[in-house]
Design a protein around this motif. Structure first.
Motif, PDB file in Angstrom:
ATOM      1  N   VAL A 223      -3.122  -1.798   6.188  1.00  0.00           N
ATOM      2  CA  VAL A 223      -4.193  -1.925   5.183  1.00  0.00           C
ATOM      3  C   VAL A 223      -4.888  -3.277   5.358  1.00  0.00           C
ATOM      4  CG1 VAL A 223      -3.096  -0.396   3.509  1.00  0.00           C
ATOM      5  CG2 VAL A 223      -2.575  -2.845   3.456  1.00  0.00           C
ATOM      6  N   ALA A 224      -6.025  -3.435   4.708  1.00  0.00           N
ATOM      7  CA  ALA A 224      -6.774  -4.700   4.784  1.00  0.00           C
ATOM      8  C   ALA A 224      -7.213  -5.108   3.384  1.00  0.00           C
ATOM      9  CB  ALA A 224      -7.990  -4.523   5.691  1.00  0.00           C
ATOM     10  N   GLU A 225      -7.569  -6.389   3.231  1.00  0.00           N
ATOM     11  CA  GLU A 225      -8.040  -6.874   1.927  1.00  0.00           C
ATOM     12  C   GLU A 225      -9.252  -6.066   1.487  1.00  0.00           C
ATOM     13  OE1 GLU A 225      -8.592 -11.093   1.576  1.00  0.00           O
ATOM     14  OE2 GLU A 225      -6.757 -11.522   2.705  1.00  0.00           O
ATOM     15  N   GLY A 226      -9.294  -5.757   0.194  1.00  0.00           N
ATOM     16  CA  GLY A 226     -10.416  -4.981  -0.339  1.00  0.00           C
ATOM     17  C   GLY A 226     -10.136  -3.496  -0.428  1.00  0.00           C
ATOM     18  N   ASP A 227      -9.105  -3.004   0.293  1.00  0.00           N
ATOM     19  CA  ASP A 227      -8.750  -1.573   0.206  1.00  0.00           C
ATOM     20  C   ASP A 227      -8.223  -1.260  -1.195  1.00  0.00           C
ATOM     21  OD1 ASP A 227      -9.413  -1.380   2.831  1.00  0.00           O
ATOM     22  OD2 ASP A 227      -7.363  -1.138   3.589  1.00  0.00           O
ATOM     23  N   TYR A 228      -8.567  -0.067  -1.676  1.00  0.00           N
ATOM     24  CA  TYR A 228      -7.999   0.383  -2.958  1.00  0.00           C
ATOM     25  C   TYR A 228      -6.904   1.392  -2.651  1.00  0.00           C
ATOM     26  CZ  TYR A 228      -7.629   1.441  -7.895  1.00  0.00           C
ATOM     27  OH  TYR A 228      -7.143   1.572  -9.177  1.00  0.00           O
ATOM     28  N   LEU A 229      -5.682   1.090  -3.087  1.00  0.00           N
ATOM     29  CA  LEU A 229      -4.529   1.924  -2.737  1.00  0.00           C
ATOM     30  C   LEU A 229      -4.011   2.705  -3.944  1.00  0.00           C
ATOM     31  CD1 LEU A 229      -2.480  -0.607  -0.551  1.00  0.00           C
ATOM     32  CD2 LEU A 229      -4.188   1.056   0.204  1.00  0.00           C
ATOM     33  N   HIS A 230      -3.599   3.940  -3.662  1.00  0.00           N
ATOM     34  CA  HIS A 230      -2.969   4.776  -4.684  1.00  0.00           C
ATOM     35  C   HIS A 230      -1.489   4.942  -4.348  1.00  0.00           C
ATOM     36  CE1 HIS A 230      -7.262   5.810  -4.787  1.00  0.00           C
ATOM     37  NE2 HIS A 230      -7.067   6.044  -6.085  1.00  0.00           N
TER      38      HIS A 230
ATOM     39  N   VAL B  35       9.435   6.364  13.180  1.00  0.00           N
ATOM     40  CA  VAL B  35       8.649   5.252  12.641  1.00  0.00           C
ATOM     41  C   VAL B  35       8.705   5.335  11.120  1.00  0.00           C
ATOM     42  CG1 VAL B  35       6.350   4.245  12.436  1.00  0.00           C
ATOM     43  CG2 VAL B  35       7.109   5.161  14.637  1.00  0.00           C
ATOM     44  N   HIS B  36       9.209   4.267  10.498  1.00  0.00           N
ATOM     45  CA  HIS B  36       9.336   4.209   9.041  1.00  0.00           C
ATOM     46  C   HIS B  36       7.994   3.775   8.455  1.00  0.00           C
ATOM     47  CE1 HIS B  36      12.139   3.638   5.520  1.00  0.00           C
ATOM     48  NE2 HIS B  36      11.026   3.100   5.068  1.00  0.00           N
ATOM     49  N   LYS B  37       7.508   4.531   7.485  1.00  0.00           N
ATOM     50  CA  LYS B  37       6.216   4.215   6.870  1.00  0.00           C
ATOM     51  C   LYS B  37       6.459   3.666   5.472  1.00  0.00           C
ATOM     52  CE  LYS B  37       4.297   7.789   9.758  1.00  0.00           C
ATOM     53  NZ  LYS B  37       3.888   9.185   9.870  1.00  0.00           N
ATOM     54  N   CYS B  38       6.167   2.384   5.292  1.00  0.00           N
ATOM     55  CA  CYS B  38       6.368   1.746   3.985  1.00  0.00           C
ATOM     56  C   CYS B  38       5.198   2.128   3.079  1.00  0.00           C
ATOM     57  CB  CYS B  38       6.441   0.231   4.133  1.00  0.00           C
ATOM     58  SG  CYS B  38       7.732  -0.291   5.289  1.00  0.00           S
ATOM     59  N   MET B  39       5.518   2.609   1.875  1.00  0.00           N
ATOM     60  CA  MET B  39       4.488   3.186   1.001  1.00  0.00           C
ATOM     61  C   MET B  39       4.379   2.432  -0.320  1.00  0.00           C
ATOM     62  SD  MET B  39       5.464   7.191   1.668  1.00  0.00           S
ATOM     63  CE  MET B  39       7.219   6.856   1.518  1.00  0.00           C
ATOM     64  N   VAL B  40       3.208   2.599  -0.952  1.00  0.00           N
ATOM     65  CA  VAL B  40       3.019   2.115  -2.321  1.00  0.00           C
ATOM     66  C   VAL B  40       3.884   2.990  -3.229  1.00  0.00           C
ATOM     67  CG1 VAL B  40       1.334   1.758  -4.171  1.00  0.00           C
ATOM     68  CG2 VAL B  40       0.638   1.465  -1.769  1.00  0.00           C
ATOM     69  N   PRO B  41       4.656   2.428  -4.179  1.00  0.00           N
ATOM     70  CA  PRO B  41       5.429   3.269  -5.102  1.00  0.00           C
ATOM     71  C   PRO B  41       4.520   4.283  -5.801  1.00  0.00           C
ATOM     72  CG  PRO B  41       6.078   0.979  -5.332  1.00  0.00           C
ATOM     73  CD  PRO B  41       4.885   0.987  -4.418  1.00  0.00           C
ATOM     74  N   PRO B  42       5.032   5.494  -6.079  1.00  0.00           N
ATOM     75  CA  PRO B  42       4.167   6.565  -6.608  1.00  0.00           C
ATOM     76  C   PRO B  42       3.422   6.230  -7.887  1.00  0.00           C
ATOM     77  CG  PRO B  42       6.298   7.448  -5.926  1.00  0.00           C
ATOM     78  CD  PRO B  42       6.404   5.965  -5.824  1.00  0.00           C
ATOM     79  N   ASP B  43       3.976   5.320  -8.703  1.00  0.00           N
ATOM     80  CA  ASP B  43       3.356   5.032 -10.014  1.00  0.00           C
ATOM     81  C   ASP B  43       2.501   3.769  -9.998  1.00  0.00           C
ATOM     82  OD1 ASP B  43       5.520   3.465  -9.509  1.00  0.00           O
ATOM     83  OD2 ASP B  43       6.420   3.612 -11.501  1.00  0.00           O
ATOM     84  N   VAL B  44       2.098   3.286  -8.810  1.00  0.00           N
ATOM     85  CA  VAL B  44       1.341   2.028  -8.696  1.00  0.00           C
ATOM     86  C   VAL B  44       0.015   2.301  -7.984  1.00  0.00           C
ATOM     87  CG1 VAL B  44       1.321  -0.279  -7.626  1.00  0.00           C
ATOM     88  CG2 VAL B  44       3.436   0.609  -8.642  1.00  0.00           C
ATOM     89  N   GLU B  45      -1.071   1.682  -8.457  1.00  0.00           N
ATOM     90  CA  GLU B  45      -2.332   1.695  -7.709  1.00  0.00           C
ATOM     91  C   GLU B  45      -3.112   0.431  -8.026  1.00  0.00           C
ATOM     92  OE1 GLU B  45      -5.770   4.116  -9.508  1.00  0.00           O
ATOM     93  OE2 GLU B  45      -4.018   5.413  -9.789  1.00  0.00           O
ATOM     94  N   GLY B  46      -3.924   0.005  -7.063  1.00  0.00           N
ATOM     95  CA  GLY B  46      -4.702  -1.205  -7.257  1.00  0.00           C
ATOM     96  C   GLY B  46      -5.403  -1.635  -5.987  1.00  0.00           C
ATOM     97  N   GLU B  47      -6.133  -2.756  -6.071  1.00  0.00           N
ATOM     98  CA  GLU B  47      -6.920  -3.262  -4.939  1.00  0.00           C
ATOM     99  C   GLU B  47      -6.113  -4.324  -4.192  1.00  0.00           C
ATOM    100  OE1 GLU B  47     -11.078  -5.713  -4.068  1.00  0.00           O
ATOM    101  OE2 GLU B  47     -10.564  -5.113  -6.109  1.00  0.00           O
ATOM    102  N   VAL B  48      -6.177  -4.259  -2.855  1.00  0.00           N
ATOM    103  CA  VAL B  48      -5.472  -5.234  -2.025  1.00  0.00           C
ATOM    104  C   VAL B  48      -6.220  -6.566  -2.095  1.00  0.00           C
ATOM    105  CG1 VAL B  48      -4.695  -5.808   0.302  1.00  0.00           C
ATOM    106  CG2 VAL B  48      -4.666  -3.415  -0.463  1.00  0.00           C
ATOM    107  N   ILE B  49      -5.544  -7.610  -2.558  1.00  0.00           N
ATOM    108  CA  ILE B  49      -6.181  -8.932  -2.602  1.00  0.00           C
ATOM    109  C   ILE B  49      -5.599  -9.870  -1.549  1.00  0.00           C
ATOM    110  CG2 ILE B  49      -6.907  -8.791  -5.014  1.00  0.00           C
ATOM    111  CD1 ILE B  49      -4.449 -10.469  -5.757  1.00  0.00           C
ATOM    112  N   CYS B  50      -4.446  -9.469  -0.987  1.00  0.00           N
ATOM    113  CA  CYS B  50      -3.838 -10.308   0.050  1.00  0.00           C
ATOM    114  C   CYS B  50      -2.880  -9.449   0.852  1.00  0.00           C
ATOM    115  CB  CYS B  50      -3.089 -11.468  -0.624  1.00  0.00           C
ATOM    116  SG  CYS B  50      -2.275 -12.564   0.566  1.00  0.00           S
TER     117      CYS B  50
END
Length: 589
Positions: free
Chosen positions: A125-132, A147-162
């Motif tokens: 991902v990159a800064e500015g992306d909005y993740l669900h 290949v292990h894919k690290c994911m955003v927890p299912p109950d979290v969403e927001g904009e990447v700031i860093c």
């Protein structure tokens, strides 16, 4: 500060806390001075009941029980594969190193996963992306196969700031920082914690449409299971439940295998460990353990943890499904899990149902099997969890409650038969007591990917086996000599099907795993032999003349004589059958 309470009563793995403790239902707790792991299973205003996942000898009333503030959960991050855990995701290798030796020390506290190991990480991902929830933030080569894919927890969403740059990181290191909708910031690393009794969310479930190909003829052709499907393998002692699951684990086209040894003998788990670590994955050439996780809760381990081990394995499977992988769970055996439910239910003085099992046995089984399925995940990928559960009915009696209730919730039933096992016919899955409801769902796939005639051939083979069963009733009464030749031919072709097609040798390099193309060609050859012989019998050729030729034994030996990498040799058999037909005609002209 976490809430605490004192022990009021102890009954085996069940302990009672007096008064209003303030604990939550299903909350994980730490019991006594040794901080034994337990779970709250019942609450009322006067008594809180806890089941302890470890041996409780030595505990006494008055000792402190401390709440953890969260339900019993597993840690999800790189390091799960090529590992062996107990029923509550404690790595057995680490426990042995801590000083437990061959047995788990009570109250031992080790991290589920290695927190110091550096993983080669690629940030996606990159800064500015909005993740669900479910979106992939990083990829880590967990083993040479996965290949292990690290994911955003299912109950979290927001904009990447860093976000971090590619490099080597520990599982606790922050990879991405999100700004949530309420303005707060949340740091994401590789770790997720998930309650074992709660299914992970998905977008929607697909209907069954793709088979799980196992390389076992009686399964793939006669009684197939779909990816995301459910199957039960019931059978008495020594009929080959564990061996059948081993074969599926070794040869099926699932991406990842979760093998749960639930209440089985320790030497069986040792055999799995030793065999799997030596085996090479036929698809990738890597060690098979690179895509396998073992959960060992053997018969001498505490009974309450046996009940949890099934859910632990299921949660790990759902986590890898969310990455887009096809996962197969081997649960060996659900009968031991049901026995753990029965023991705990008895200690809780609940009203018993049939054979002493709790009244909620059926709902627990259905909740377990319902977590299987082929899903469209939150991140847009597709993955599946297939559950194959062994059932160990006492005395091989399929009418007992665990087998009967399991039958209600699975769509594939591979019934093992002790008379076949004692006759050394393996896999000892009986074609008359087994069934698969997936056959019609998968017919379109077989039509498009193998042959339009595949299902028709399978049904004709099954019809011949059913005919044989009817004829054997007559043979038992008055012998086979009185049968007309067309019925003698049915018996002979059924013998060819049983020995040449249904029976399979797990220790033969070409027969241990067979492609669908070879399975189809073998059916074609057997049915062509039947057709040509029927023509001869219709012309009054006696079966004794047909059996003088070696053609039936030659067709039985196809499974050994034709290598899997040289299937064009199979075409010669059709020509040989024609030559056999012509020879018989000439002889008796």
């Amino acid at each position: 500060m976490n809430k605490t309470a004192t022990i009021y009563g102890i009954n085996g793995p069940v302990i009672y806390l007096k008064g209003d403790t303030g604990f939550m239902m299903s909350e994980m707790v730490y019991v006594g001075k040794e901080k034994l792991v337990g779970e709250v299973i019942s609450l009322d205003k006067d008594i809180t009941t806890v089941q302890v996942y470890e041996e409780t000898s030595g505990l006494k009333p008055g000792e402190i029980v401390e709440a953890s503030g969260s339900p019993v959960s597993v840690t999800l991050a790189p390091g799960i594969l090529n590992n062996i855990f107990d029923g509550i995701e404690r790595p057995l290798e680490q426990i042995a190193n801590v000083g437990g030796g061959a047995f788990i020390t009570r109250g031992v506290s080790v991290d589920s996963l290695d927190r110091d190991k550096l993983w080669d990480t690629h940030i996606t991902v990159a800064e500015g992306d909005y993740l669900h929830g479910g979106d992939i933030i990083a990829e880590v080569p967990e083993t040479s196969a996965i290949v292990h894919k690290c994911m955003v927890p299912p109950d979290v969403e927001g904009e990447v700031i860093c976000c971090a740059s590619d490099g080597e990181y520990r599982i606790e290191d922050t990879l991405v920082t999100l700004r949530l909708s309420d303005g707060t910031e949340k740091q994401l690393n590789m770790i997720q914690h998930w309650p074992i009794r709660k299914a992970r969310p998905t977008s929607y479930r697909f209907p069954a449409s793709v088979p799980l190909i196992t390389g076992q003829r009686i399964l793939d052709t006669m009684f197939p299971i779909a990816k995301g499907g459910t199957a039960a393998i019931p059978g008495g002692f020594g009929t080959g439940k564990t061996m059948t699951q081993h074969q599926i684990a070794k040869w099926s086209d699932a991406d990842i295998i979760i093998y749960i040894g639930c209440g089985e003998r320790g030497n069986e788990m040792t055999q799995v460990l030793e065999e799997f670590s030596e085996l090479v994955d036929p698809k990738s050439g890597n060690p098979l353990m690179d895509r396998t996780t073992l959960i060992a809760n053997t018969s001498n381990m505490p009974v309450a943890a046996r009940e949890a081990s099934i859910y632990t394995g299921l949660t790990l499977a759902e986590y890898y499904r969310d990455m887009g992988y096809d996962v197969a769970i081997m649960a060996d055996s659900t009968s031991r899990w049901a026995e753990a439910l029965r023991e705990l239910s008895g200690r809780l003085e609940e009203m018993p149902a049939e054979e002493g099992f709790p009244a909620y046995l059926a709902s627990r089984l259905s909740a377990f099997y319902e977590r299987a399925g082929m899903m469209h995940n939150l991140n847009g990928s597709d993955g599946s969890v297939t559950i194959i559960g062994a059932v160990s009915p006492q005395g091989g009696d399929f009418s007992e409650p665990v087998t009967q209730n399991t039958k209600r919730f699975v769509r594939c039933f591979w019934g093992l038969d002790k008379s076949l096992a004692y006759a050394r016919h393996f896999p000892a899955i009986h074609w008359l007591t087994s069934y698969s409801e997936y056959l019609t769902d998968l017919a379109a796939w077989y039509h498009d990917n193998v042959s339009p005639k595949f299902v028709d051939y399978r049904n004709r083979i099954m019809a011949l086996l059913n005919q044989e069963s009817s004829l054997m009733e007559i043979v038992k009464l008055i012998g086979s000599d009185v049968l007309p030749d067309d019925q003698k031919l049915v018996l002979e072709i059924a013998r060819v099907i049983r020995l040449g097609f249904l029976q399979q040798n797990a220790f033969h390099k070409d027969d241990t795993c067979v492609s669908l193309q070879k399975q189809y060609k073998m059916m074609e050859i057997i049915l062509y032999l039947y057709k040509r012989c029927r023509e001869l019998v219709a012309m009054n050729m006696p079966m004794s003349v047909l059996k003088e030729e070696n053609i039936f034994e030659r067709v039985i030996a196809i499974k050994y004589d034709v290598p899997n990498d040289n299937l064009q040799l199979l075409d010669q058999y059709l020509a040989d059958i024609d030559a056999f037909h012509d020879r018989i005609m000439e002889k008796n002209a």
